[in-house]
Design an enzyme around this catalytic site. Structure first.
Site, PDB file in Angstrom:
ATOM      1  N   CYS A  76       0.863  -1.184   0.000  1.00  0.00           N
ATOM      2  CA  CYS A  76       0.000   0.000   0.000  1.00  0.00           C
ATOM      3  C   CYS A  76       0.898   1.232   0.000  1.00  0.00           C
ATOM      4  CB  CYS A  76      -0.940   0.009   1.198  1.00  0.00           C
ATOM      5  SG  CYS A  76      -2.002   1.480   1.203  1.00  0.00           S
ATOM      6  N   CYS A 224      -4.736   5.128  -5.453  1.00  0.00           N
ATOM      7  CA  CYS A 224      -4.098   3.852  -5.114  1.00  0.00           C
ATOM      8  C   CYS A 224      -2.658   3.922  -5.599  1.00  0.00           C
ATOM      9  CB  CYS A 224      -4.830   2.674  -5.756  1.00  0.00           C
ATOM     10  SG  CYS A 224      -4.051   1.083  -5.386  1.00  0.00           S
TER      11      CYS A 224
END
Ligand SMILES: N[C@@H](CCC[C@H](N)C(=O)O)C(=O)O
Length: 294
Positions: A76, A224
């Protein structure tokens, strides 16, 4: 009753992140706690970044990443920047080495406040992504949505940034596509045995692109980071762009992605603190810190 753990609600360019401080504790953030926090509009997040004590010599912390559906993620990028900013505020340090389930990564906060994360090396082999079966030419992946003779999205690039990504190249405005409808179908397509993050990307210049992403385990997101990296390396690999690109994300703002000659992908962007509180890592029960409390 479990001892409450501190957390910070943050975001990385609109990617909603909870940074949970689990240092010095023996317990872990449970999937049930993640699901409960995600269900509350006040603490809704895309990922929890749980900071634990280091497990391996030479690393500063072990980081576990949980999606809002309670599943674990290997990477992430936006959340890692949030972790760096939170630890920088706590320790005054600017450079960190983290361990995740996908391996070791280095990150650094710069004097201007932007944060760079070395996201490691991308992988394109079908087993690494993973795909359910071999495709010698990934452009031939039989994956499309819409009418069979006029698919709306088709022939994605696929890449692993530790986590699985499919990138659908489009010429039109990325907002013209019903990603809320197609995202769940593509995320759960049998070609992806571990599901996948689904991105629509439009190259706007040799050094720029705009993307929208349906995240595995979290749905539509404001940004993202690993998808931006996967899109950037896939674009460079297919000669759509060079190896240094600015990626505009749905919430607005840009990530800068550099695919270095040593094959590492470095992502640079901001992180933003919103509020702090404490939570129960077993149940997700939480309370907000009083602003200005000593
Ligand atoms: N928002 C993240 C990626 C989140 C992980 C993803 N949902 C997965 O399950 O792989 C980022 O900034 O990279």
């Amino acid at each position: 009753m479990t001892k409450m753990a501190p957390f910070a609600k943050m975001n990385g360019l609109g990617n909603d992140i909870i940074v949970a401080d689990m240092r010095g504790r023996a317990d872990t953030v449970t999937p049930a706690a993640a699901i409960a926090l995600a269900a509350d509009p006040a603490t809704h997040f895309d990922q929890i970044m749980a900071i634990y004590d280091p497990r391996t010599n030479g690393t500063d912390n072990y980081i576990a990443i949980l999606n809002s559906d309670g599943s674990m993620a290997q990477a992430c990028g936006n959340g890692t920047r949030c972790v760096v900013q939170a630890l920088n505020a706590d320790t005054g340090r600017a450079r960190f080495t983290f361990e995740t389930i996908a391996g070791i990564l280095n990150a650094e906060q710069h004097a201007d406040g932007l944060i760079s994360v070395d996201m490691g090396t991308p992988h394109f082999e079908w087993e690494a992504i993973p795909l359910a079966e071999e495709f010698r030419d990934t452009r031939m992946i039989e994956l499309q949505v819409g009418p069979i003779d006029a698919p709306v999205l088709h022939s994605p690039s696929v890449a692993s940034m530790g986590n699985p990504h499919a990138i659908f190249w489009v010429d039109k405005d990325v907002w013209a596509y019903e990603l809320d409808k197609f995202g769940p179908l593509l995320e759960n397509h049998p070609i992806f045995p571990e599901r996948a993050n689904i991105t629509i990307a439009r190259v706007t210049a040799p050094d720029a692109m705009i993307i929208r992403t349906w995240e595995r385990g979290a749905g539509l997101t404001g940004a993202c980071g690993s998808a931006a990296c996967a899109a950037a390396v896939s674009a460079a690999r297919t000669r759509r762009t060079g190896r240094s690109v600015a990626v505009t994300v749905p919430a607005g703002g840009e990530l800068h992605i550099e695919w270095r000659d040593d094959d590492h992908v470095v992502m640079t962007g901001p992180a933003e603190w919103e509020f702090s509180g404490t939570f129960d890592p077993t149940t997700g029960a939480w309370q907000r810190d009083l602003e200005g409390a000593a």
